[in-house]
Write a protein that holds these residues in place. Structure first.
Motif, PDB file in Angstrom:
ATOM      1  N   MET A  58      13.664 -22.493 -37.638  1.00 41.32           N
ATOM      2  CA  MET A  58      13.909 -23.781 -38.089  1.00 41.32           C
ATOM      3  C   MET A  58      14.434 -24.736 -37.306  1.00 41.32           C
ATOM      4  SD  MET A  58      15.861 -24.747 -41.398  1.00 41.32           S
ATOM      5  CE  MET A  58      17.052 -25.973 -40.723  1.00 41.32           C
ATOM      6  N   GLY A  59      13.956 -26.023 -37.214  1.00 40.71           N
ATOM      7  CA  GLY A  59      14.680 -27.002 -36.591  1.00 40.71           C
ATOM      8  C   GLY A  59      15.504 -27.810 -37.890  1.00 40.71           C
ATOM      9  N   GLY A  60      16.798 -28.339 -37.917  1.00 37.54           N
ATOM     10  CA  GLY A  60      17.370 -28.868 -38.907  1.00 37.54           C
ATOM     11  C   GLY A  60      17.080 -30.341 -38.790  1.00 37.54           C
ATOM     12  N   PRO A  61      17.679 -30.977 -40.041  1.00 36.46           N
ATOM     13  CA  PRO A  61      17.262 -32.513 -40.088  1.00 36.46           C
ATOM     14  C   PRO A  61      18.311 -33.340 -39.146  1.00 36.46           C
ATOM     15  CG  PRO A  61      18.422 -31.802 -41.944  1.00 36.46           C
ATOM     16  CD  PRO A  61      18.181 -30.465 -41.206  1.00 36.46           C
ATOM     17  N   ASP A  62      17.542 -34.538 -38.940  1.00 37.36           N
ATOM     18  CA  ASP A  62      18.344 -35.483 -38.176  1.00 37.36           C
ATOM     19  C   ASP A  62      19.445 -36.204 -38.988  1.00 37.36           C
ATOM     20  OD1 ASP A  62      17.346 -35.978 -35.601  1.00 37.36           O
ATOM     21  OD2 ASP A  62      15.327 -36.270 -36.659  1.00 37.36           O
ATOM     22  N   LEU A  63      19.330 -35.795 -39.048  1.00 37.79           N
ATOM     23  CA  LEU A  63      20.157 -36.857 -40.210  1.00 37.79           C
ATOM     24  C   LEU A  63      19.288 -37.702 -40.510  1.00 37.79           C
ATOM     25  CD1 LEU A  63      23.355 -34.724 -40.607  1.00 37.79           C
ATOM     26  CD2 LEU A  63      22.221 -35.960 -41.703  1.00 37.79           C
TER      27      LEU A  63
ATOM     28  N   ASP B 229       7.307 -36.679 -28.292  1.00 36.95           N
ATOM     29  CA  ASP B 229       8.751 -37.302 -28.679  1.00 36.95           C
ATOM     30  C   ASP B 229       9.444 -37.554 -27.507  1.00 36.95           C
ATOM     31  OD1 ASP B 229      11.086 -38.301 -29.846  1.00 36.95           O
ATOM     32  OD2 ASP B 229      11.861 -36.301 -30.635  1.00 36.95           O
ATOM     33  N   GLU B 230       9.415 -38.819 -27.128  1.00 37.51           N
ATOM     34  CA  GLU B 230      10.080 -39.365 -25.876  1.00 37.51           C
ATOM     35  C   GLU B 230      11.398 -39.967 -26.058  1.00 37.51           C
ATOM     36  OE1 GLU B 230       7.802 -41.825 -23.418  1.00 37.51           O
ATOM     37  OE2 GLU B 230       6.027 -42.013 -24.382  1.00 37.51           O
ATOM     38  N   THR B 231      11.943 -39.711 -27.309  1.00 42.42           N
ATOM     39  CA  THR B 231      13.430 -40.053 -27.526  1.00 42.42           C
ATOM     40  C   THR B 231      14.380 -38.965 -27.043  1.00 42.42           C
ATOM     41  OG1 THR B 231      13.378 -39.365 -29.877  1.00 42.42           O
ATOM     42  CG2 THR B 231      12.911 -41.642 -29.281  1.00 42.42           C
ATOM     43  N   PRO B 232      15.684 -39.174 -26.635  1.00 40.00           N
ATOM     44  CA  PRO B 232      16.428 -38.140 -26.564  1.00 40.00           C
ATOM     45  C   PRO B 232      16.609 -37.237 -27.748  1.00 40.00           C
ATOM     46  CG  PRO B 232      17.562 -40.035 -25.510  1.00 40.00           C
ATOM     47  CD  PRO B 232      16.110 -40.433 -26.320  1.00 40.00           C
ATOM     48  N   SER B 233      16.642 -35.911 -27.482  1.00 42.62           N
ATOM     49  CA  SER B 233      16.445 -35.100 -28.633  1.00 42.62           C
ATOM     50  C   SER B 233      17.842 -34.881 -29.337  1.00 42.62           C
ATOM     51  CB  SER B 233      15.948 -33.622 -28.381  1.00 42.62           C
ATOM     52  OG  SER B 233      17.351 -32.921 -27.450  1.00 42.62           O
ATOM     53  N   GLY B 234      19.013 -35.419 -28.898  1.00 38.54           N
ATOM     54  CA  GLY B 234      20.267 -35.250 -29.604  1.00 38.54           C
ATOM     55  C   GLY B 234      20.647 -33.889 -29.618  1.00 38.54           C
TER      56      GLY B 234
ATOM     57  N   SER C 234      19.661 -25.936 -26.775  1.00 39.20           N
ATOM     58  CA  SER C 234      20.088 -27.173 -26.575  1.00 39.20           C
ATOM     59  C   SER C 234      21.526 -26.689 -25.933  1.00 39.20           C
ATOM     60  CB  SER C 234      20.543 -27.885 -27.716  1.00 39.20           C
ATOM     61  OG  SER C 234      19.126 -28.375 -28.230  1.00 39.20           O
ATOM     62  N   ASN C 235      22.047 -27.747 -24.935  1.00 43.13           N
ATOM     63  CA  ASN C 235      23.394 -27.450 -24.421  1.00 43.13           C
ATOM     64  C   ASN C 235      24.144 -28.765 -24.436  1.00 43.13           C
ATOM     65  OD1 ASN C 235      23.819 -24.563 -23.063  1.00 43.13           O
ATOM     66  ND2 ASN C 235      21.766 -25.204 -22.355  1.00 43.13           N
ATOM     67  N   SER C 236      23.561 -29.796 -25.154  1.00 46.57           N
ATOM     68  CA  SER C 236      24.305 -31.053 -24.804  1.00 46.57           C
ATOM     69  C   SER C 236      23.658 -32.247 -26.011  1.00 46.57           C
ATOM     70  CB  SER C 236      23.916 -31.895 -23.767  1.00 46.57           C
ATOM     71  OG  SER C 236      24.173 -33.098 -23.461  1.00 46.57           O
ATOM     72  N   PHE C 237      24.347 -33.023 -26.360  1.00 47.16           N
ATOM     73  CA  PHE C 237      23.824 -33.978 -27.441  1.00 47.16           C
ATOM     74  C   PHE C 237      23.259 -34.973 -26.645  1.00 47.16           C
ATOM     75  CE2 PHE C 237      27.767 -32.713 -29.597  1.00 47.16           C
ATOM     76  CZ  PHE C 237      27.468 -32.550 -30.845  1.00 47.16           C
TER      77      PHE C 237
ATOM     78  N   GLN D 148      22.304 -25.412 -30.746  1.00 43.46           N
ATOM     79  CA  GLN D 148      21.064 -24.524 -31.205  1.00 43.46           C
ATOM     80  C   GLN D 148      19.943 -24.859 -30.566  1.00 43.46           C
ATOM     81  OE1 GLN D 148      20.911 -25.726 -35.434  1.00 43.46           O
ATOM     82  NE2 GLN D 148      22.317 -24.126 -36.139  1.00 43.46           N
ATOM     83  N   TRP D 149      19.085 -25.892 -30.956  1.00 44.32           N
ATOM     84  CA  TRP D 149      17.605 -25.643 -30.135  1.00 44.32           C
ATOM     85  C   TRP D 149      16.975 -27.134 -30.358  1.00 44.32           C
ATOM     86  CZ3 TRP D 149      18.990 -22.028 -33.704  1.00 44.32           C
ATOM     87  CH2 TRP D 149      18.673 -22.287 -35.245  1.00 44.32           C
ATOM     88  N   HIS D 150      16.007 -27.361 -29.593  1.00 40.28           N
ATOM     89  CA  HIS D 150      15.225 -28.604 -29.794  1.00 40.28           C
ATOM     90  C   HIS D 150      13.973 -28.402 -29.053  1.00 40.28           C
ATOM     91  CE1 HIS D 150      16.547 -28.576 -25.292  1.00 40.28           C
ATOM     92  NE2 HIS D 150      15.488 -29.351 -25.112  1.00 40.28           N
ATOM     93  N   LYS D 151      13.096 -29.507 -29.306  1.00 40.23           N
ATOM     94  CA  LYS D 151      11.443 -29.275 -28.745  1.00 40.23           C
ATOM     95  C   LYS D 151      11.230 -30.872 -28.414  1.00 40.23           C
ATOM     96  CE  LYS D 151      10.106 -29.192 -33.538  1.00 40.23           C
ATOM     97  NZ  LYS D 151       9.447 -30.575 -33.818  1.00 40.23           N
TER      98      LYS D 151
END
Length: 624
Positions: A1-6, A324-329, A372-375, A579-582
């Motif tokens: 599961m990917g969590g919400p963005d806020l 998704d071209e935005t930084p993943s956060g 993921s390893n970074s914001f 955690q993770w990103h895509k």
């Protein structure tokens, strides 16, 4: 599961304290003319759109208006709650604000979704800047008006900015305190004077603040909960709503800004409705049944297995992976450093080693994600290699107070063997615990104080339970007693607001231009401020200094350099188990809609630029 963005590269190395002197607003926006009415402003480089641009490239001026869209929001701002709402005021600390209220307010300026740091006139027709760049004079558009037909005046802007600065949610008010004074020069002209050391983020925030009606708010408590829709000036007004269940926004057909270039081809739905469900399974069933018409999916299990119901197979529901071209956060488990058991970074690093991403991704998330390893994932602001000279100029003054690893290659979580019980990771974690003075006695990991190390993961949904349980299983192998505690939406919001948790999952996406938001997540000022986004309780002088460099950066080079320095510190301190990103967003929607040929680079454009196709609605069997 990917969590919400806020919603950059060179640095002049200075010595000593001078290296951290604030960059003034007058040093930013250097390319803008002074004392000249401007149609827009850009932090970095030139504006994409000139003074006579007809509309944003990603908006279709021929888009028809009508129809409706029903959705849920994946993000929260200020006091909002993913699962419920009990007030129509989202700009204060009290209560749980409703989604969509931003649709009801005009702002002085607005950004475009294909640029990272530009704003264009909206309620303000033009803006002019003093030579020292401390005084910003906004001239209101002559047509700017509230929904009752009364004009938006300079006095309304003064009321709005001073009220938000003095009484608004701290995450907004903290930036607006960079305003020294705001005054109405005349009926249509507002002069905003910034304090000497205000960052450029202050004016960007100012230009994007909602404009309230001073007359409507007279005699009302701005900081109280609100059950009556306030008088607005945006493209929508509040329609029907039921607290905790749904809220609708009805398009204003004769909106005063409908022919303004920043609005042409946008906000085409007659009605936008947000639904609230406290259970993700229930919300998915609502989508399958057509009660929700657009859904962004965050659960990999659902995406892999559940989008095979009849409406998908016969084409009435469309699914797509949207680039998704935005930084993943950064999404992860945030340790609450306000609790002494998480004070030692070696303990935090050891705990991080016990999360087996490779097993979780393969067995729970269908290999849909990357670790993921970074914001700053998927952005040039993510640190790599050894620090550059420019980064060192920021970091060296704090060398004695920072872990040595800040000055090495940035931390990357090691890859496990994917078994879910990687003994090498456990040995490495045990060595770190022992180095921190902890000891394993029997089946209990004891802190240096002799206290048993326990952890409660706080959540509000059982969707995330399998991921937690996999982590908890590994923690238990080293004698750490952990559990996943699920509470209802109201309690979850309250406990987050008051930092009453051991560990909580959050996700934050960093802005692509200098923004005060980053200070709200990592700055010391918010470490103990109720409602702050500083979930971990970070209070680090080195981080505070670098944050100011980020917020006040006057070039893209400088902005990127400061972000990379921040990234090194955060990763070395192990405040978060990432955690993770895509690289894509999972979208699913009933085939009622069409969209412009050109998509915005940094957004899906769904609520902003899509429109309803009546012929397709008839084909799906839905009602308009």
């Amino acid at each position: 599961m990917g969590g919400p963005d806020l919603s950059r590269r060179s640095f002049l190395a200075l010595g000593g304290a001078a290296a951290f002197a604030p960059l003034l607003v007058r040093d930013a926006f250097a390319q803008l003319e002074t004392d000249t009415p401007l149609h827009g402003i850009s932090v970095f480089g030139d504006l994409k759109y000139g003074p006579d641009f007809p509309h944003f490239d990603y908006a279709d001026p021929e888009a028809p208006s009508g129809g409706r869209i029903v959705t849920q929001s994946p993000v929260r701002i200020y006091n909002q709650n993913f699962d419920t709402f009990d007030t129509l005021n989202m700009h204060v600390l009290r209560g749980n604000g409703a989604y969509g209220m931003t649709l009801t307010y005009a702002t002085l300026m607005t950004g475009s979704s294909d640029e990272t740091s530009s704003m264009y006139g909206y309620a303000a027709e033009t803006v002019s800047i003093s030579e020292d760049r401390l005084i910003w004079r906004f001239t209101l558009h002559p047509d700017a008006a509230f929904h009752d037909g009364t004009p938006i005046t300079a006095a309304d802007v003064v009321f709005s900015l001073t009220t938000l600065r003095d009484k608004g949610h701290e995450n907004l008010a903290s930036t607006l305190r960079g305003i020294e004074s705001v005054e109405a020069v005349d009926e249509r002209t507002v002069s905003v004077k910034l304090v000497e050391d205000a960052g450029i983020s202050t004016i960007l925030t100012t230009a994007g603040c909602p404009i309230f009606s001073a007359a409507w708010w007279e005699g009302r408590d701005f900081q109280g909960t609100l059950s009556e829709a306030p008088l607005g000036s945006g493209p929508y007004k509040v329609g029907r709503f039921n607290f905790g269940t749904f809220i609708e926004f009805d398009r204003v057909p004769d909106h005063w800004a409908v022919k303004r270039p920043v609005m042409i081809g946008r906000y085409n739905f007659d009605r936008i409705r947000y639904e609230y469900y406290r259970d993700r399974t229930a919300s998915f069933e609502a989508f399958k049944g057509g009660s929700i018409l657009f859904r962004e999916e965050f659960t990999s299990r659902n995406w892999a297995n559940d989008y095979n119901f009849p409406a998908v197979t016969d084409g009435r529901v469309k699914i797509e992976e949207y680039p998704d071209e935005t930084p993943s956060g950064g999404q992860g488990w945030f340790f609450n450093l306000r609790r002494p058991k998480f004070a030692d970074r070696r303990v935090r690093q050891a705990l991080g080693l016990l999360f087996d991403f490779e097993w979780t991704n393969a067995n729970i998330m269908y290999n849909s994600f990357e670790r993921s390893n970074s914001f700053f994932e998927k952005s040039e602001s993510m640190a790599s290699g050894l620090p550059s000279e420019a980064e060192l100029a920021l970091l060296e003054p704090f060398r004695d107070d920072l872990p040595p690893t800040v000055f090495e290659e940035p931390y990357i979580a090691p890859v496990t063997n994917g078994t879910g019980r990687d003994r090498d990771m456990m040995r490495r974690a045990l060595a770190l615990f022992e180095e921190a003075g902890c000891r394993l006695e029997g089946r209990r990991m004891l802190l240096p104080s002799g206290e048993h190390l326990t952890m409660e993961f706080l959540g509000n949904s059982d969707t995330f339970e399998p991921h937690h349980n996999a982590y908890i299983r590994n923690l238990s192998q080293l004698g750490i007693q952990a559990n996943y505690r699920i509470v209802d939406a109201a309690q979850y919001s309250l406990r987050q607001r008051e930092f009453d948790f051991d560990v909580v999952v959050s996700r934050f996406t960093m802005a692509m231009f200098p923004s005060p938001f980053i200070r709200l997540v990592f700055g010391s000022a918010g470490a103990n401020s109720p409602g702050s986004f500083n979930m971990a309780g970070i209070a680090n002088p080195a981080i505070d200094a670098v944050l100011e460099k980020i917020i006040d950066a006057k070039t893209q080079e400088e902005y990127v350099t400061a972000n990379r320095a921040l990234d090194r510190i955060i990763r070395a301190e192990h405040y978060v188990v990432f955690q993770w990103h895509k690289a894509t967003r999972w979208l699913a929607y009933w085939d009622n809609y069409d969209r412009p040929a050109t998509s915005p680079k940094y957004d899906t454009g769904v609520l902003d630029t899509w429109w309803t196709r009546p012929d397709r609605i008839q084909a799906t069997g839905m009602r308009a």
